[in-house]
Design a protein around this motif. Structure first.
Motif, PDB file in Angstrom:
ATOM      1  N   VAL A  90      28.777  90.631  56.747  1.00  0.00           N
ATOM      2  CA  VAL A  90      29.010  91.072  58.126  1.00  0.00           C
ATOM      3  C   VAL A  90      30.253  91.974  58.170  1.00  0.00           C
ATOM      4  O   VAL A  90      30.234  93.055  58.766  1.00  0.00           O
ATOM      5  N   ASN A  91      31.324  91.535  57.512  1.00  0.00           N
ATOM      6  CA  ASN A  91      32.562  92.352  57.497  1.00  0.00           C
ATOM      7  C   ASN A  91      32.310  93.706  56.855  1.00  0.00           C
ATOM      8  O   ASN A  91      32.740  94.744  57.349  1.00  0.00           O
ATOM      9  N   LEU A  92      31.594  93.682  55.749  1.00  0.00           N
ATOM     10  CA  LEU A  92      31.326  94.914  55.031  1.00  0.00           C
ATOM     11  C   LEU A  92      30.475  95.875  55.864  1.00  0.00           C
ATOM     12  O   LEU A  92      30.728  97.080  55.927  1.00  0.00           O
ATOM     13  N   ARG A  93      29.483  95.320  56.534  1.00  0.00           N
ATOM     14  CA  ARG A  93      28.592  96.177  57.335  1.00  0.00           C
ATOM     15  C   ARG A  93      29.329  96.743  58.542  1.00  0.00           C
ATOM     16  O   ARG A  93      29.084  97.870  58.956  1.00  0.00           O
ATOM     17  N   ASN A  94      30.242  95.950  59.116  1.00  0.00           N
ATOM     18  CA  ASN A  94      31.051  96.492  60.223  1.00  0.00           C
ATOM     19  C   ASN A  94      31.847  97.696  59.735  1.00  0.00           C
ATOM     20  O   ASN A  94      31.994  98.688  60.447  1.00  0.00           O
ATOM     21  N   PHE A  95      32.322  97.602  58.507  1.00  0.00           N
ATOM     22  CA  PHE A  95      33.088  98.718  57.942  1.00  0.00           C
ATOM     23  C   PHE A  95      32.157  99.917  57.716  1.00  0.00           C
ATOM     24  O   PHE A  95      32.485 101.055  58.066  1.00  0.00           O
ATOM     25  N   LEU A  96      30.964  99.651  57.181  1.00  0.00           N
ATOM     26  CA  LEU A  96      30.012 100.744  56.918  1.00  0.00           C
ATOM     27  C   LEU A  96      29.587 101.427  58.228  1.00  0.00           C
ATOM     28  O   LEU A  96      29.300 102.620  58.246  1.00  0.00           O
ATOM     29  N   ASP A  97      29.586 100.652  59.334  1.00  0.00           N
ATOM     30  CA  ASP A  97      29.223 101.231  60.639  1.00  0.00           C
ATOM     31  C   ASP A  97      30.101 102.439  60.965  1.00  0.00           C
ATOM     32  O   ASP A  97      29.672 103.366  61.648  1.00  0.00           O
ATOM     33  N   LEU A  98      31.326 102.424  60.449  1.00  0.00           N
ATOM     34  CA  LEU A  98      32.264 103.514  60.751  1.00  0.00           C
ATOM     35  C   LEU A  98      31.813 104.833  60.138  1.00  0.00           C
ATOM     36  O   LEU A  98      32.298 105.895  60.491  1.00  0.00           O
ATOM     37  N   PHE A  99      30.891 104.762  59.167  1.00  0.00           N
ATOM     38  CA  PHE A  99      30.533 105.965  58.408  1.00  0.00           C
ATOM     39  C   PHE A  99      29.072 106.377  58.592  1.00  0.00           C
ATOM     40  O   PHE A  99      28.635 107.344  58.013  1.00  0.00           O
ATOM     41  N   ARG A 100      28.313 105.628  59.399  1.00  0.00           N
ATOM     42  CA  ARG A 100      26.884 105.965  59.553  1.00  0.00           C
ATOM     43  C   ARG A 100      26.756 107.173  60.477  1.00  0.00           C
ATOM     44  O   ARG A 100      27.437 107.241  61.497  1.00  0.00           O
ATOM     45  N   ASN A 101      25.854 108.084  60.111  1.00  0.00           N
ATOM     46  CA  ASN A 101      25.639 109.252  60.971  1.00  0.00           C
ATOM     47  C   ASN A 101      24.891 108.879  62.223  1.00  0.00           C
ATOM     48  O   ASN A 101      25.095 109.434  63.283  1.00  0.00           O
ATOM     49  N   ASN A 102      23.958 107.954  62.085  1.00  0.00           N
ATOM     50  CA  ASN A 102      23.264 107.433  63.259  1.00  0.00           C
ATOM     51  C   ASN A 102      22.883 105.986  62.945  1.00  0.00           C
ATOM     52  O   ASN A 102      22.949 105.566  61.784  1.00  0.00           O
ATOM     53  N   PRO A 103      22.493 105.251  63.969  1.00  0.00           N
ATOM     54  CA  PRO A 103      22.290 103.812  63.767  1.00  0.00           C
ATOM     55  C   PRO A 103      21.198 103.492  62.748  1.00  0.00           C
ATOM     56  O   PRO A 103      21.112 102.368  62.257  1.00  0.00           O
TER      57      PRO A 103
END
Ligand code: DP6
Length: 513
Positions: A90-103
């Protein structure tokens, strides 16, 4: 400013489309000698104080990131697929959310980590640093280590120190947006310094350092005294590193760790990481010190201790702590082999000293090439690297695929293969072409006076070329004629040894010069 604004600011004008099929990056773990304990901004992981660490060489995390073909992220650690609902994922994916171009951008993240995770061995530091480095490769952002440090901090504060080897200071900064809160490598080295990891318990800790840190700040009646204690310890640590005064270094690091744990004990409810084994080992170390052994420890948010000692006491420490994992943060690579003009070994010298005194020493230059057939004609392209700007000389200049110095007792071929792997992540079979001697003096007062062995190997066209960001800034393939022309037209852009070394390569491949 929130995390997302911070990321957008750092990545302004950078590509939002992936440039490569996958990005791979290795980040070393780091151990703080002067701790980071307390945030002035929990959203941006801005620390109350500066901190100082030493990186653990080959111990750390290697992460590969690609776009996932599934409709969700896929995260694996050491080959095991993670449950996406676990706290870690969950923590890692929250971090990856910062770099996604779209959901609907999903990532496949594969991490190999060679230290126990979540046991106070700074796995989050190298973990988040490796993710940032891999994303940088995947998107072709071409970020500096300093910029990656700003991004890594947003994942985990201590990750800001994991983009370099050696001593690194994370400067707390004062800016509200945190743009001055990042790691800065120290120039000093300490080849004899050793770190010993004594792992009593490799289980994941039940209280995360993040929660314990925040609880300490909010509830310890003594937290207000921490910044002054930390500032004093940081001064001692910096001075000790400059003077290579081991007793001062060890005393400051140990006292700093004990003070951090003392603060935690006064939090409400108390944060206790030490176990009976931990205390027994501390007592053993204090006893050994009384008996004359120069041995110190530090402890992070876990029960395990990290011992600090010098190479001369290695055998003794190994006997006393048989399970210990030894790390030489500055390697033996810091000594070069002195030779005469016929390549006969005369002795060894500290790398920096040899370059200050212009002592003739053994070196090597590797050229990796690939063939290109156009219109029935075979052309050769060479893989060049741009040296990292912080290198002790020739920073930012372009040179052959990789160059370095063999260690005493190491063959030139073995050393060349080792460095090619460490700098470019390549395994190529190499031929030794011969050697030449040259001397070049640099503006910073250092000189290269080398007996340079030249090695040549053909790229298989398959292996990914992964640059070690602490050594190499960029790489490119250049066709032989273009390189010959550029070496004459713009010699100032290239290292002084490239031209004479390239001559041997041209002869070997029967390319006219
Ligand atoms: C005890 O970097 O894990 O290891 O920023 O909340 O992710 P977050 O904390 P983290 O804290 C590390 C604390 C420490 C000391 C240190 O490494 O400086």
């Amino acid at each position: 400013m929130n995390k997302k604004n911070s990321v957008d600011f750092i990545l302004k004008n950078r590509s939002t489309a992936v440039q490569q099929e996958r990005g791979t990056f290795f980040a070393p773990s780091n151990i703080a000698l002067g701790k980071y304990w307390g945030k002035r901004n929990t959203e941006l992981n801005l620390p109350v104080t500066s901190s100082l660490s030493v990186s653990l060489g080959g111990l750390g995390a290697k992460t590969t990131i690609s776009l996932s073909t599934k409709n969700s992220d896929q995260i694996s650690v050491n080959g095991a697929l993670m449950d996406l609902k676990s706290v870690f994922a969950v923590n890692l994916r929250n971090f990856l959310d910062l770099f996604r171009n779209n959901p609907t951008t999903y990532y496949q993240v594969e991490t190999e980590i060679n230290i126990p995770i979540g046991a106070g061995l700074a796995s989050s530091a190298c973990g988040y640093a490796a993710i940032v480095g891999a994303l940088n490769q995947l998107y072709g952002w071409d970020l500096s280590c300093a910029q990656m440090s700003l991004l890594g901090r947003l994942g985990s504060g201590s990750a800001s120190r994991s983009f370099w080897q050696g001593f690194v200071e994370w400067q707390a900064g004062v800016a509200e947006d945190g743009m001055d809160s990042l790691g800065v490598p120290l120039l000093e080295t300490w080849p004899e310094l050793r770190i010993g990891l004594v792992i009593f318990n490799a289980q994941q800790k039940s209280l995360s350092s993040r929660s314990a840190m925040q609880r300490t700040v909010l509830t310890s009646p003594f937290y207000a005294s921490w910044p002054a204690k930390q500032a004093a310890d940081m001064n001692c640590l910096r001075a000790a590193i400059q003077k290579r005064d081991f007793v001062e270094l060890g005393s400051a690091a140990e006292s700093n760790a004990l003070a951090m744990h003392a603060l935690m004990l006064t939090a409400s409810p108390p944060c206790v990481y030490s176990e009976p084994h931990t205390l027994a080992a501390m007592q053993k170390i204090w006893q050994l010190r009384q008996e004359g052994l120069s041995l110190y420890f530090t402890q992070d948010a876990g029960p395990n201790l990290k011992l600090l000692f010098l190479e001369k006491d290695l055998e003794m420490v190994k006997k006393l702590f048989p399970e210990i994992i030894i790390v030489a943060p500055f390697g033996d690579a810091e000594r070069v082999v002195l030779v005469d003009e016929q390549d006969q070994v005369i002795g060894t010298e500290e790398k920096l000293k040899a370059h200050q005194l212009a002592l003739l020493h053994r070196a090597f230059s590797v050229f990796v090439y690939r063939k290109k057939i156009t219109g029935g004609e075979t052309k050769f392209e060479f893989l060049l690297q741009q040296r990292h700007p912080d290198k002790y000389h020739c920073g930012g200049l372009w040179t052959n695929t990789c160059c370095s110095h063999p260690r005493l007792g190491e063959t030139v071929l073995a050393a060349a293969q080792r460095r090619l792997k460490e700098e470019m992540s390549l395994e190529v079979s190499l031929n030794q072409l011969g050697f030449f001697v040259y001397q070049a003096n640099f503006e910073n007062g250092l000189s290269e006076h080398e007996l340079d062995h030249v090695l040549l190997g053909e790229y298989d066209g398959v292996q990914p070329i992964v640059l070690n960001p602490t050594e190499v800034q960029a790489s490119c393939w250049v066709e032989s004629e273009a390189l010959q022309h550029a070496l004459s037209a713009h010699p100032e852009r290239y290292t002084p040894w490239l031209k004479p070394a390239f001559r041997l390569v041209l002869e070997e491949l029967c390319i006219k010069s």
